[in-house]
Motif scaffolding. Structure first.
Motif, PDB file in Angstrom:
ATOM      1  N   LYS A 291     -29.715 -30.643   9.466  1.00 36.35           N
ATOM      2  CA  LYS A 291     -29.784 -29.814  10.523  1.00 36.35           C
ATOM      3  C   LYS A 291     -28.126 -29.877  11.194  1.00 36.35           C
ATOM      4  O   LYS A 291     -27.945 -28.670  11.609  1.00 36.35           O
TER       5      LYS A 291
ATOM      6  N   ALA B 134     -28.122 -29.736   3.452  1.00 33.25           N
ATOM      7  CA  ALA B 134     -29.411 -29.031   3.906  1.00 33.25           C
ATOM      8  C   ALA B 134     -29.535 -29.479   5.564  1.00 33.25           C
ATOM      9  O   ALA B 134     -30.666 -29.203   6.068  1.00 33.25           O
TER      10      ALA B 134
ATOM     11  N   ALA C 230     -33.566 -25.912   6.037  1.00 33.65           N
ATOM     12  CA  ALA C 230     -32.218 -24.867   5.860  1.00 33.65           C
ATOM     13  C   ALA C 230     -32.491 -23.336   5.764  1.00 33.65           C
ATOM     14  O   ALA C 230     -31.840 -22.778   6.233  1.00 33.65           O
TER      15      ALA C 230
ATOM     16  N   SER D  68     -26.342 -27.347   9.038  1.00 31.05           N
ATOM     17  CA  SER D  68     -26.822 -26.039   9.462  1.00 31.05           C
ATOM     18  C   SER D  68     -25.833 -25.525  10.797  1.00 31.05           C
ATOM     19  O   SER D  68     -25.618 -24.259  10.929  1.00 31.05           O
TER      20      SER D  68
END
Length: 352
Positions: free
Chosen positions: A21, A19, A67, A24
């Motif tokens: 950054k 999850a 997320a 992502s």
């Protein structure tokens, strides 16, 4: 899975990696299928942790909510709220308030409200007016005024005072719900609480009055606004007043508003004059039509559409207006390159 040799720390580490950054951003470049796979992996691990009776910590759930915002995933928020509801851990209200704001703005107002209710149940306080503002705005966007009012009640229980923007949003909600009395009560409560109304408040009140045909109240509010609050209404406020009275076929009240505008030395723009012009044609008050057309030409040839001016002035010439009014209409027509016709097109006008 049946006998996992894992502990909660390991799961938290894996979850935060999935999850993060960085992850992502990486899966975004992989396209929709890769992003969907990432969401599925996070959801699966969360559900597995629940089945294994392993509680994710606050930072892990926070990473999941981040997320969810990054992937615009309602399903991730749903799972996170479900996990939160069964968790016995303490959570940081400040951090989760930030998640509330982001989810409401970017993912789903309904999901943000579900998270808010869970935080409320767990007595995790939301001590941020701006977060309530985002939630209330979302409720108004969903046309759920009653839910927005419950949020205001929660704010007051936390000794938080709604600001001008929140009151303006609530007034917009009252307009959509045709609840004039509630809107007036909110405006009065705003003043009593010491909140200084702004140009946004005035616009919201004018729209509320206009929707409910309270044109006299709208006029009185504009007329007294600068004297009461030290802020001069702008051309946008007067145009709103003109539009409401014209749509309501209250043409004398529209003209009265225009006279107030001139008295206040607020220069009308093309939109204001075009709105007023159509109303005066529909009312067949030909001397007023000529006055508005003359004012429009004084702003320049492009202030009001040329064809609208020509059509209005031709209607004057085809009417039973006084010779002086007809003569003046003809002079204005020549000035804009129009021509005389016996056709009457007043019936073709519609309120803007």
């Amino acid at each position: 899975k049946e006998n996992p040799i894992v502990d909660v720390q390991s799961c938290n580490i894996v979850m935060k990696a999935l999850a993060s950054k960085e992850e992502s951003e990486r899966v975004k470049w992989g396209g929709r299928a890769t992003a969907s796979s990432n969401v599925t992996s996070i959801t699966k691990l969360l559900e597995d942790m629940v089945s294994w009776r392993l509680e994710p910590d606050a930072s892990t759930l926070g990473a999941v909510l981040e997320a969810a915002v990054a992937h615009l995933s309602e399903s991730l928020v749903t799972v996170a709220v479900r996990v939160l509801s069964s968790s016995h851990r303490a959570f940081d209200g400040l951090k989760f308030s930030m998640h509330l704001r982001n989810i409401s703005k970017h993912v789903s107002v309904a999901q943000a409200l579900a998270l808010y209710e869970e935080m409320k149940r767990r007595r995790v306080a939301v001590n941020d007016v701006s977060v309530f503002g985002v939630l209330i705005k979302g409720c108004i966007g969903m046309r759920d005024l009653d839910r927005a009012m419950l949020l205001v009640k929660d704010m007051k229980s936390l000794n938080l005072k709604p600001d001008d923007l929140i009151y303006s949003q609530l007034l917009d909600g009252c307009r959509e719900a045709n609840r004039l009395q509630l809107g007036q009560e909110l405006f009065q409560a705003m003043l009593e609480s010491g909140v200084q109304p702004s140009a946004f408040t005035l616009m919201a009140m004018l729209k509320l009055f206009g929707r409910n045909g309270a044109h006299d109240e709208a006029y009185d509010l504009v007329e007294s606004w600068e004297r009461r609050f030290g802020v001069k209404p702008t051309v946008l406020h007067y145009t709103c007043l003109l539009s409401a009275t014209t749509k309501g076929r209250c043409y004398d009240q529209a003209w009265r508003a225009y006279q107030l505008m001139k008295k206040a030395a607020v220069r009308p723009d093309g939109t204001a004059l075009a709105t007023l012009l159509s109303g005066m044609v529909l009312s067949q008050d030909w001397s007023r039509v000529v006055d508005v057309a003359e004012a429009a030409l004084g702003l320049g040839s492009t202030a009001v559409p040329r064809q609208s001016l020509i059509s209005a002035l031709e209607d004057v010439q085809a009417s039973s207006a006084s010779p002086e009014v007809i003569r003046k209409a003809g002079s204005l027509l020549r000035g804009i390159g129009g021509h005389h016709t016996s056709r009457s097109s007043a019936s073709n006008w519609r309120s803007p």
